[in-house]
Design a protein around this motif. Structure first.
Motif, mmCIF file in Angstrom:
data_model
loop_
_atom_site.group_PDB
_atom_site.id
_atom_site.type_symbol
_atom_site.label_atom_id
_atom_site.label_comp_id
_atom_site.label_asym_id
_atom_site.label_seq_id
_atom_site.Cartn_x
_atom_site.Cartn_y
_atom_site.Cartn_z
ATOM 1 N N HIS A 125 0.831 -1.217 0.000
ATOM 2 C CA HIS A 125 0.000 0.000 0.000
ATOM 3 C C HIS A 125 0.859 1.259 0.000
ATOM 4 O O HIS A 125 0.524 2.243 -0.668
ATOM 5 N N ALA A 126 1.976 1.229 0.721
ATOM 6 C CA ALA A 126 2.877 2.383 0.750
ATOM 7 C C ALA A 126 3.504 2.606 -0.624
ATOM 8 O O ALA A 126 3.676 3.756 -1.063
ATOM 9 N N TRP A 127 3.848 1.516 -1.318
ATOM 10 C CA TRP A 127 4.417 1.662 -2.649
ATOM 11 C C TRP A 127 3.376 2.221 -3.622
ATOM 12 O O TRP A 127 3.686 3.080 -4.447
ATOM 13 N N LEU A 128 2.129 1.759 -3.504
ATOM 14 C CA LEU A 128 1.067 2.284 -4.362
ATOM 15 C C LEU A 128 0.864 3.783 -4.124
ATOM 16 O O LEU A 128 0.637 4.541 -5.071
ATOM 17 N N ALA A 129 0.965 4.214 -2.868
ATOM 18 C CA ALA A 129 0.837 5.644 -2.566
ATOM 19 C C ALA A 129 1.968 6.429 -3.230
ATOM 20 O O ALA A 129 1.746 7.523 -3.760
ATOM 21 N N ALA A 130 3.184 5.874 -3.214
ATOM 22 C CA ALA A 130 4.308 6.540 -3.874
ATOM 23 C C ALA A 130 4.070 6.612 -5.379
ATOM 24 O O ALA A 130 4.283 7.649 -6.009
ATOM 25 N N ARG A 131 3.606 5.519 -5.964
ATOM 26 C CA ARG A 131 3.324 5.502 -7.402
ATOM 27 C C ARG A 131 2.262 6.535 -7.751
ATOM 28 O O ARG A 131 2.378 7.263 -8.728
ATOM 29 N N ASP A 132 1.223 6.620 -6.930
ATOM 30 C CA ASP A 132 0.161 7.579 -7.190
ATOM 31 C C ASP A 132 0.664 9.013 -7.082
ATOM 32 O O ASP A 132 0.172 9.904 -7.772
ATOM 33 N N ASP A 133 1.652 9.245 -6.221
ATOM 34 C CA ASP A 133 2.257 10.568 -6.094
ATOM 35 C C ASP A 133 2.924 10.968 -7.412
ATOM 36 O O ASP A 133 2.886 12.126 -7.808
ATOM 37 N N TRP A 134 3.524 10.015 -8.129
ATOM 38 C CA TRP A 134 4.148 10.285 -9.418
ATOM 39 C C TRP A 134 3.111 10.538 -10.504
ATOM 40 O O TRP A 134 3.366 11.280 -11.444
ATOM 41 N N GLY A 135 1.975 9.886 -10.416
ATOM 42 C CA GLY A 135 0.985 9.984 -11.478
ATOM 43 C C GLY A 135 1.144 8.836 -12.451
ATOM 44 O O GLY A 135 2.010 7.979 -12.293
ATOM 45 N N PRO A 136 0.291 8.793 -13.482
ATOM 46 C CA PRO A 136 0.287 7.651 -14.404
ATOM 47 C C PRO A 136 1.582 7.537 -15.194
ATOM 48 O O PRO A 136 2.261 8.519 -15.454
ATOM 49 N N GLY A 137 1.898 6.300 -15.553
ATOM 50 C CA GLY A 137 3.063 6.034 -16.381
ATOM 51 C C GLY A 137 4.100 5.213 -15.650
ATOM 52 O O GLY A 137 4.035 5.030 -14.441
#
Length: 170
Positions: free
Chosen positions: A20-32
């Motif tokens: 879940h923490a990694w998904l939050a980091a990914r979402d911070d970057w945005g799509p791609g």
């Protein structure tokens, strides 16, 4: 409101515990798929627990690379990867790739993580490390130069112009 002291940053091996923490980091970057240092490929399915577990297993079992996540407590702040091969991939993308999620930038985390990964590179027998960044990425240029990077020119690639830096390890 009470301020909680910030945990010390650490480099850890990828783990399913921080899905879940990694998904939050990914979402911070945005799509791609642009999170340098995470080894994420367009074909990786990381949203489901089984897909994430398969991706983490791949990251921890890639011959010729060392992947680490930059964390504070249970927050994933970025990733860094040391690439030892294949040589043609290293020539284009460098020995080390890293990325810090947008909300954690400006704190020196990339400089700190790169310094630690350079120690690891030296312990694995490397005497010189190539780092590459986009020509316009001034934050990455500063990170590399703070760690002893010497400018080695600009190369034209399909991704655009990339700046090359060499760091001699002691």
């Amino acid at each position: 409101m009470t301020d909680h002291p910030r945990a010390e940053p650490a480099l850890i091996a990828p783990t399913t515990r921080l899905h879940h923490a990694w998904l939050a980091a990914r979402d911070d970057w945005g799509p791609g798929v642009h999170e340098d240092g995470f080894g994420l490929h367009p074909s990786d399915e990381v949203d489901s627990p089984p897909g994430f577990a398969a991706w983490v297993a791949r990251l921890t079992d890639v011959p010729g690379s060392v992947c680490r996540w930059i964390v504070e407590g249970d927050r994933v702040l970025g990733g860094i990867a040391l690439r030892l091969g294949p040589a043609d991939h290293v020539r284009v993308f460098g020995h080390i790739g890293y990325g810090i999620r947008p909300s954690a930038r400006g704190r020196g985390l990339a400089t700190w993580a790169l310094g630690r990964m350079l120690v690891e590179a030296g312990s694995l027998g490397l005497t010189e490390v190539l780092l590459v960044c986009e020509d316009h990425n001034t934050a990455s240029v500063k990170t590399i130069e703070r760690n002893g990077g010497t400018f080695d020119g600009v190369q034209s690639t399909d991704l655009g112009p990339l700046r090359r830096y060499l760091i001699t390890l002691r």
